[in-house]
Design a protein around this motif. Structure first.
Motif, PDB file in Angstrom:
ATOM      1  N   LEU A  54      10.903  35.086  20.367  1.00  0.00           N
ATOM      2  CA  LEU A  54      12.360  35.213  20.226  1.00  0.00           C
ATOM      3  C   LEU A  54      13.097  34.788  21.492  1.00  0.00           C
ATOM      4  O   LEU A  54      14.081  34.050  21.411  1.00  0.00           O
ATOM      5  CB  LEU A  54      12.737  36.662  19.903  1.00  0.00           C
ATOM      6  CG  LEU A  54      12.764  37.023  18.424  1.00  0.00           C
ATOM      7  CD1 LEU A  54      13.043  38.512  18.270  1.00  0.00           C
ATOM      8  CD2 LEU A  54      13.850  36.225  17.703  1.00  0.00           C
ATOM      9  N   VAL A  55      12.621  35.236  22.652  1.00  0.00           N
ATOM     10  CA  VAL A  55      13.340  34.855  23.871  1.00  0.00           C
ATOM     11  C   VAL A  55      13.187  33.366  24.148  1.00  0.00           C
ATOM     12  O   VAL A  55      14.125  32.707  24.602  1.00  0.00           O
ATOM     13  CB  VAL A  55      12.968  35.695  25.131  1.00  0.00           C
ATOM     14  CG1 VAL A  55      13.551  37.081  25.052  1.00  0.00           C
ATOM     15  CG2 VAL A  55      11.495  35.713  25.398  1.00  0.00           C
ATOM     16  N   ALA A  56      12.011  32.823  23.818  1.00  0.00           N
ATOM     17  CA  ALA A  56      11.828  31.375  23.994  1.00  0.00           C
ATOM     18  C   ALA A  56      12.767  30.627  23.059  1.00  0.00           C
ATOM     19  O   ALA A  56      13.398  29.632  23.445  1.00  0.00           O
ATOM     20  CB  ALA A  56      10.381  30.982  23.731  1.00  0.00           C
ATOM     21  N   ALA A  57      12.885  31.119  21.833  1.00  0.00           N
ATOM     22  CA  ALA A  57      13.762  30.464  20.859  1.00  0.00           C
ATOM     23  C   ALA A  57      15.212  30.516  21.336  1.00  0.00           C
ATOM     24  O   ALA A  57      15.969  29.562  21.167  1.00  0.00           O
ATOM     25  CB  ALA A  57      13.637  31.128  19.492  1.00  0.00           C
ATOM     26  N   ARG A  58      15.576  31.633  21.967  1.00  0.00           N
ATOM     27  CA  ARG A  58      16.956  31.757  22.453  1.00  0.00           C
ATOM     28  C   ARG A  58      17.210  30.742  23.579  1.00  0.00           C
ATOM     29  O   ARG A  58      18.258  30.098  23.635  1.00  0.00           O
ATOM     30  CB  ARG A  58      17.199  33.186  22.956  1.00  0.00           C
ATOM     31  CG  ARG A  58      18.663  33.564  22.907  1.00  0.00           C
ATOM     32  CD  ARG A  58      18.890  35.027  23.237  1.00  0.00           C
ATOM     33  NE  ARG A  58      18.132  35.927  22.397  1.00  0.00           N
ATOM     34  CZ  ARG A  58      17.538  37.055  22.831  1.00  0.00           C
ATOM     35  NH1 ARG A  58      17.598  37.393  24.095  1.00  0.00           N
ATOM     36  NH2 ARG A  58      16.888  37.825  21.997  1.00  0.00           N
ATOM     37  N   ALA A  59      16.233  30.603  24.455  1.00  0.00           N
ATOM     38  CA  ALA A  59      16.375  29.619  25.543  1.00  0.00           C
ATOM     39  C   ALA A  59      16.474  28.214  24.950  1.00  0.00           C
ATOM     40  O   ALA A  59      17.278  27.386  25.396  1.00  0.00           O
ATOM     41  CB  ALA A  59      15.193  29.728  26.502  1.00  0.00           C
ATOM     42  N   MET A  60      15.657  27.965  23.922  1.00  0.00           N
ATOM     43  CA  MET A  60      15.678  26.653  23.268  1.00  0.00           C
ATOM     44  C   MET A  60      17.064  26.374  22.663  1.00  0.00           C
ATOM     45  O   MET A  60      17.603  25.280  22.764  1.00  0.00           O
ATOM     46  CB  MET A  60      14.607  26.662  22.170  1.00  0.00           C
ATOM     47  CG  MET A  60      14.589  25.456  21.279  1.00  0.00           C
ATOM     48  SD  MET A  60      13.852  24.048  22.118  1.00  0.00           S
ATOM     49  CE  MET A  60      13.813  22.842  20.790  1.00  0.00           C
ATOM     50  N   GLN A  61      17.635  27.422  22.036  1.00  0.00           N
ATOM     51  CA  GLN A  61      18.969  27.247  21.430  1.00  0.00           C
ATOM     52  C   GLN A  61      20.000  26.885  22.502  1.00  0.00           C
ATOM     53  O   GLN A  61      20.869  26.043  22.283  1.00  0.00           O
ATOM     54  CB  GLN A  61      19.441  28.534  20.723  1.00  0.00           C
ATOM     55  CG  GLN A  61      18.518  29.061  19.643  1.00  0.00           C
ATOM     56  CD  GLN A  61      18.714  28.382  18.299  1.00  0.00           C
ATOM     57  OE1 GLN A  61      19.357  27.358  18.186  1.00  0.00           O
ATOM     58  NE2 GLN A  61      18.120  28.951  17.252  1.00  0.00           N
ATOM     59  N   LYS A  62      19.886  27.536  23.659  1.00  0.00           N
ATOM     60  CA  LYS A  62      20.826  27.244  24.758  1.00  0.00           C
ATOM     61  C   LYS A  62      20.698  25.792  25.185  1.00  0.00           C
ATOM     62  O   LYS A  62      21.691  25.098  25.434  1.00  0.00           O
ATOM     63  CB  LYS A  62      20.533  28.144  25.967  1.00  0.00           C
ATOM     64  CG  LYS A  62      21.067  29.536  25.810  1.00  0.00           C
ATOM     65  CD  LYS A  62      22.564  29.555  26.103  1.00  0.00           C
ATOM     66  CE  LYS A  62      23.174  30.881  25.729  1.00  0.00           C
ATOM     67  NZ  LYS A  62      24.599  30.796  25.427  1.00  0.00           N
ATOM     68  N   ALA A  63      19.443  25.340  25.287  1.00  0.00           N
ATOM     69  CA  ALA A  63      19.220  23.955  25.696  1.00  0.00           C
ATOM     70  C   ALA A  63      19.813  23.008  24.657  1.00  0.00           C
ATOM     71  O   ALA A  63      20.428  21.996  24.998  1.00  0.00           O
ATOM     72  CB  ALA A  63      17.719  23.708  25.854  1.00  0.00           C
ATOM     73  N   MET A  64      19.646  23.358  23.392  1.00  0.00           N
ATOM     74  CA  MET A  64      20.158  22.499  22.326  1.00  0.00           C
ATOM     75  C   MET A  64      21.687  22.440  22.347  1.00  0.00           C
ATOM     76  O   MET A  64      22.282  21.391  22.136  1.00  0.00           O
ATOM     77  CB  MET A  64      19.644  22.972  20.968  1.00  0.00           C
ATOM     78  CG  MET A  64      18.217  22.480  20.727  1.00  0.00           C
ATOM     79  SD  MET A  64      17.371  23.296  19.363  1.00  0.00           S
ATOM     80  CE  MET A  64      18.533  23.179  18.051  1.00  0.00           C
TER      81      MET A  64
END
Ligand code: B12
Length: 210
Positions: free
Chosen positions: A62-72
């Motif tokens: 989940l935290v990795a996905a959140r970081a990924m969303q920020k990058a996107m």
């Protein structure tokens, strides 16, 4: 390009650092698509492997996905072409029972970037919702995303419902997501399997320009 620290920061779920690193790379003139393909997607692949090996658990995902969303979010403006007239409508969603939307959102960005209008139905989309959206928007293309071997089966239901509702011949169906293969797409009667967002974009161009 400092892609290694960007990958690490996504893997460690550091959303703020991730966003800053992406902004820095963009300011240095890095290409948004390179950032995506050489750092963001490989980082999520590694996260998936760590999960499979039992080193990561759902909170880490989940935290990795959140970081990924920020990058996107940070690369989004660069990927989306501005002021381009819509070349056609694409209905897009993650299938019933499935909450994974990072890949679907990437497909959305690339397809929008190529000038198409995307009707994004979000996650956990039932066959009924897909079919209704095709009717409401008179879309010529529908894209379904699934990340679970269990949920991908619902794609078949959507294809069948398009048929029984009499709209199958008005719309092309593309499917994608990590567990899918071309054979599965053929078997359920989809028109196209795309392995990544670029293939999705190219297929949209093909459908509307053939
Ligand atoms: C992030 C993640 C999550 C996050 C999702 C957050 C979010 N907002 O999306 C959270 C933590 C919520 C999550 C939950 C779960 N997850 Co998960 N998750 C992942 C992970 C690590 C990454 C997925 C991802 O975003 N990849 C990056 C994107 C860019 O890749 P992608 O989605 O494949 O998309 C690309 C292509 O496939 C293609 N594409 C995608 N869609 C489409 C559509 C079209 C039309 C086209 C043409 C192309 C296309 O283009 C994209 C860009 O190139 C994967 C592992 C992996 N490597 O896939 C596991 C994974 C998918 N999850 C898994 C599991 C088991 C789960 C859970 C069941 C865990 C649990 N026990 O609760 C739940 C299920 C929740 C649910 N009902 O959906 C398994 C699935 C196993 C299986 N074969 O079914 C995986 C494979 C992990 C593993 N190795 O075991 N997960």
């Amino acid at each position: 390009m400092d892609l290694k620290s960007l990958k690490e920061s996504i893997k460690n779920g550091k959303a703020k650092d991730t966003e800053e690193l992406v902004q820095k790379l963009l300011a240095q003139g890095a290409d948004a698509e390179d950032i995506l393909n050489q750092a963001l997607i490989p980082a999520m692949d590694e996260v998936g492997e760590l999960f499979q090996q039992g080193e990561y658990f759902v909170p880490e995902l989940l935290v990795a996905a959140r970081a990924m969303q920020k990058a996107m979010e940070a690369i989004r403006p660069k990927l989306i072409a501005k002021g381009v007239k819509s070349r056609g409508k694409v209905v897009l969603g993650t299938v019933r029972g499935d909450l994974h939307d990072i890949g679907k959102n990437l497909v959305k960005m690339m397809v929008e970037g190529a000038g198409f209008e995307v009707v994004d139905l979000g996650i956990d989309v039932t066959p009924e919702k897909f079919v209704q959206a095709v009717k409401d928007h008179q879309a010529g293309l529908i894209g379904m995303s699934a990340l679970l071997t269990t949920t991908m089966l619902s794609m078949r239901d959507t294809v069948n419902l398009l048929k029984s509702e009499g709209v199958r011949n008005q719309v092309k169906v593309m499917v994608g997501g990590a567990p899918l293969r071309k054979e599965f797409a053929d078997e359920i009667g989809a028109d196209f399997y795309g392995k990544d967002a670029t293939e999705a974009k190219n297929y949209a161009k093909f459908v509307y320009e053939e």
